[in-house]
Enzyme design. Structure first.
Site, PDB file in Angstrom:
ATOM      1  N   ASN A 126      19.560 -41.447  60.931  1.00 25.10           N
ATOM      2  CA  ASN A 126      19.609 -42.193  62.177  1.00 25.10           C
ATOM      3  C   ASN A 126      20.970 -41.758  62.603  1.00 25.10           C
ATOM      4  OD1 ASN A 126      17.894 -44.300  62.411  1.00 25.10           O
ATOM      5  ND2 ASN A 126      18.527 -44.770  60.297  1.00 25.10           N
ATOM      6  N   THR A 158      15.420 -37.647  56.193  1.00 25.27           N
ATOM      7  CA  THR A 158      15.995 -38.862  55.355  1.00 25.27           C
ATOM      8  C   THR A 158      14.986 -39.264  54.241  1.00 25.27           C
ATOM      9  OG1 THR A 158      17.197 -40.931  55.344  1.00 25.27           O
ATOM     10  CG2 THR A 158      15.499 -40.564  57.185  1.00 25.27           C
ATOM     11  N   ASP A 201      15.348 -41.994  53.040  1.00 26.54           N
ATOM     12  CA  ASP A 201      15.173 -43.313  53.362  1.00 26.54           C
ATOM     13  C   ASP A 201      14.215 -43.841  53.939  1.00 26.54           C
ATOM     14  OD1 ASP A 201      17.599 -44.060  51.891  1.00 26.54           O
ATOM     15  OD2 ASP A 201      18.923 -43.400  53.513  1.00 26.54           O
ATOM     16  N   MET A 255      17.839 -45.872  45.548  1.00 29.62           N
ATOM     17  CA  MET A 255      18.482 -45.981  46.902  1.00 29.62           C
ATOM     18  C   MET A 255      17.782 -46.697  48.065  1.00 29.62           C
ATOM     19  SD  MET A 255      20.006 -42.181  47.324  1.00 29.62           S
ATOM     20  CE  MET A 255      21.492 -41.802  46.537  1.00 29.62           C
ATOM     21  N   GLY A 256      18.485 -47.363  49.005  1.00 29.78           N
ATOM     22  CA  GLY A 256      18.067 -48.175  49.979  1.00 29.78           C
ATOM     23  C   GLY A 256      18.981 -49.066  50.604  1.00 29.78           C
ATOM     24  N   ARG A 257      19.476 -48.879  51.557  1.00 32.01           N
ATOM     25  CA  ARG A 257      20.615 -49.844  52.025  1.00 32.01           C
ATOM     26  C   ARG A 257      20.135 -51.235  52.642  1.00 32.01           C
ATOM     27  NH1 ARG A 257      25.943 -48.933  52.812  1.00 32.01           N
ATOM     28  NH2 ARG A 257      25.483 -46.706  52.660  1.00 32.01           N
ATOM     29  N   LEU A 294      20.282 -38.508  41.845  1.00 35.65           N
ATOM     30  CA  LEU A 294      19.064 -37.761  41.321  1.00 35.65           C
ATOM     31  C   LEU A 294      17.782 -37.574  42.188  1.00 35.65           C
ATOM     32  CD1 LEU A 294      19.597 -38.913  37.699  1.00 35.65           C
ATOM     33  CD2 LEU A 294      20.187 -36.362  38.483  1.00 35.65           C
ATOM     34  N   GLN A 295      17.868 -38.786  43.009  1.00 33.29           N
ATOM     35  CA  GLN A 295      16.380 -38.785  43.847  1.00 33.29           C
ATOM     36  C   GLN A 295      16.376 -37.988  44.916  1.00 33.29           C
ATOM     37  OE1 GLN A 295      16.273 -43.383  44.446  1.00 33.29           O
ATOM     38  NE2 GLN A 295      18.510 -42.938  43.941  1.00 33.29           N
ATOM     39  N   ARG A 296      17.647 -37.481  45.433  1.00 34.59           N
ATOM     40  CA  ARG A 296      17.825 -36.937  46.699  1.00 34.59           C
ATOM     41  C   ARG A 296      17.057 -35.347  46.531  1.00 34.59           C
ATOM     42  NH1 ARG A 296      23.448 -38.940  49.273  1.00 34.59           N
ATOM     43  NH2 ARG A 296      24.229 -37.126  47.852  1.00 34.59           N
TER      44      ARG A 296
END
Length: 406
Positions: free
Chosen positions: A113, A141, A143, A187-189, A299-301
């Site tokens: 974004n 991304t 996300d 993760m996830g804002r 770690l997930q990225r």
């Protein structure tokens, strides 16, 4: 075609962002580009005149193939927010002076974004000043929160890692003959796409996670504790997946309910951490049950050993499509993926106006979140094709080999 190419990477890394870079480079060279430059640390690095000529680095087929399998951002990244044009014209004058010095005709930025915000501002300035430079966005991304595109490169591989990791956590907990509770923070804002991937763990060989909480719906701590109390009566291990950005009904992040040190980045984003730890401590304090917190964090990225072949192929394709469109005269656009078939799965690339994507977050539809703190089958069906097939790392001396800028 007039001018050289420059490409940069921005925002958080993924396990396939370099496949998009490879797609840009290879397609540009195949179509006759003279020089392809890479910005070191994105637009911020360019302002400091940090860049490399990629032909010097990617001079063999093996190097390009190794780049595709290398996780994280080969060129380095940044989280730098360009000021508004009216507020700092000198910043844009400096950027365009550097681009002119390098005889740049095509500027590509790989990111999410905030990166698309950079493309929008630069293309707006180019239009305002009559610059012929073409600006294109390449989506990236984990996300999965970019608007218009069906999904974003990077998401499929992260989802694959999360689902596989959840299966292993579930197996670990089930060895005991007494209830233990594991809260896994993903993760996830503001968007719960990644956390919803935990649902893929449920299969004929796995019981699956018990509860899934996404930031799209308010989180009630007391109802959560009550639910854990009831589940603990089964006498078995319980695994819960939570998005780092879940909030209470009054809009407060759950991690803010505990003592924490607050950090805010250049885009005004609060650092997310501590949601799982707070909930695990709450379970132990209220219910007296053994509870642990696991924070997948970075770690997930960049788990390239768990890369989805579908994901890495699509990442390469969007990079190639972006430079092709730029060479054909497009500017101020972003390459998006359009799903044209579910069975068999098939996506094609299209173009969308960057103004409709920059600073817009795509969230999980509420109808895909069930009232029993789980996700609907439609959401699982949506993610499932994106994790398919594998691309093994190139192994040297028992470990994956990566390419780096020296």
């Amino acid at each position: 075609m007039n001018g050289n190419v420059i490409v940069g990477q921005s925002g958080g890394p993924t396990s396939v962002i370099n496949s998009s870079l490879a797609g840009v480079f290879k397609t540009a060279k195949d179509r006759g580009a003279n020089k392809v430059y890479g910005m070191i640390h994105g637009i911020k690095g360019l302002l400091d005149r940090q860049y490399v000529e990629l032909s010097d680095k990617l001079n063999t087929t093996m190097a390009i193939d190794l780049l595709k399998r290398t996780p994280s951002s080969y060129l380095g990244s940044c989280r730098y927010k360009l000021p508004e044009i009216a507020d700092s014209r000198e910043t844009y004058e400096k950027i365009f002076a550097i681009l002119d010095e390098l005889e740049i005709g095509y500027f590509l930025y790989i990111g999410g974004n905030d990166s698309m915000d950079t493309i929008k501002k630069l293309s707006d300035y180019a239009k305002e000043t009559g610059s012929a430079i073409k600006f294109m966005g390449v989506p990236k991304t984990i996300d999965n929160d970019l608007a218009i595109t069906d999904h974003t490169p990077g998401f499929g591989s992260a989802a694959k890692f999360i689902a596989a990791t959840m299966k292993e956590i579930i197996r670990d907990g089930l060895v005991y003959d007494y209830p233990t509770i594991t809260v896994v923070e993903i993760m996830g804002r503001n968007a719960g796409w990644l956390t919803s991937a935990a649902a893929l763990a449920k299969s004929d060989d796995c019981e699956g996670v018990d509860l899934i909480y996404l930031p799209e719906k308010p989180f009630d701590v007391e109802k959560f504790i009550k639910k854990i109390r009831n589940l603990s009566k089964t006498g078995r291990s319980i695994v819960v997946a939570v998005s780092e950005g879940i909030k209470t009904a009054d809009g407060k992040f759950v991690f803010e309910l505990a003592e924490h040190v607050e950090f805010v980045d250049a885009f005004g984003h609060k650092q997310m951490s501590g949601t799982a730890k707070f909930l695990a401590n709450k379970i132990t304090a209220v219910l007296g049950l053994k509870a642990r917190a696991i924070e997948l964090s970075t770690l997930q990225r960049c788990a390239a050993h768990m890369t989805s072949r579908t994901d890495i192929t699509e990442a390469y394709n969007v990079g190639g499509a972006a430079i092709k469109a730029a060479f054909e005269g497009e500017t101020g656009k972003v390459v998006v993926l359009k799903r044209v078939s579910d069975d068999p799965y098939m996506c094609i690339t299209e173009l969308a106006d960057v103004g409709k994507i920059a600073n817009v977050e795509k969230k999980v539809p509420l109808e895909w979140i069930t009232d029993d703190d789980y996700v609907a089958q439609d959401l699982i069906h949506y993610i499932h094709p994106l994790i398919q097939a594998e691309l093994s790392p190139i192994m040297v001396d028992g470990l994956p080999r990566h390419l780096k800028v020296n």
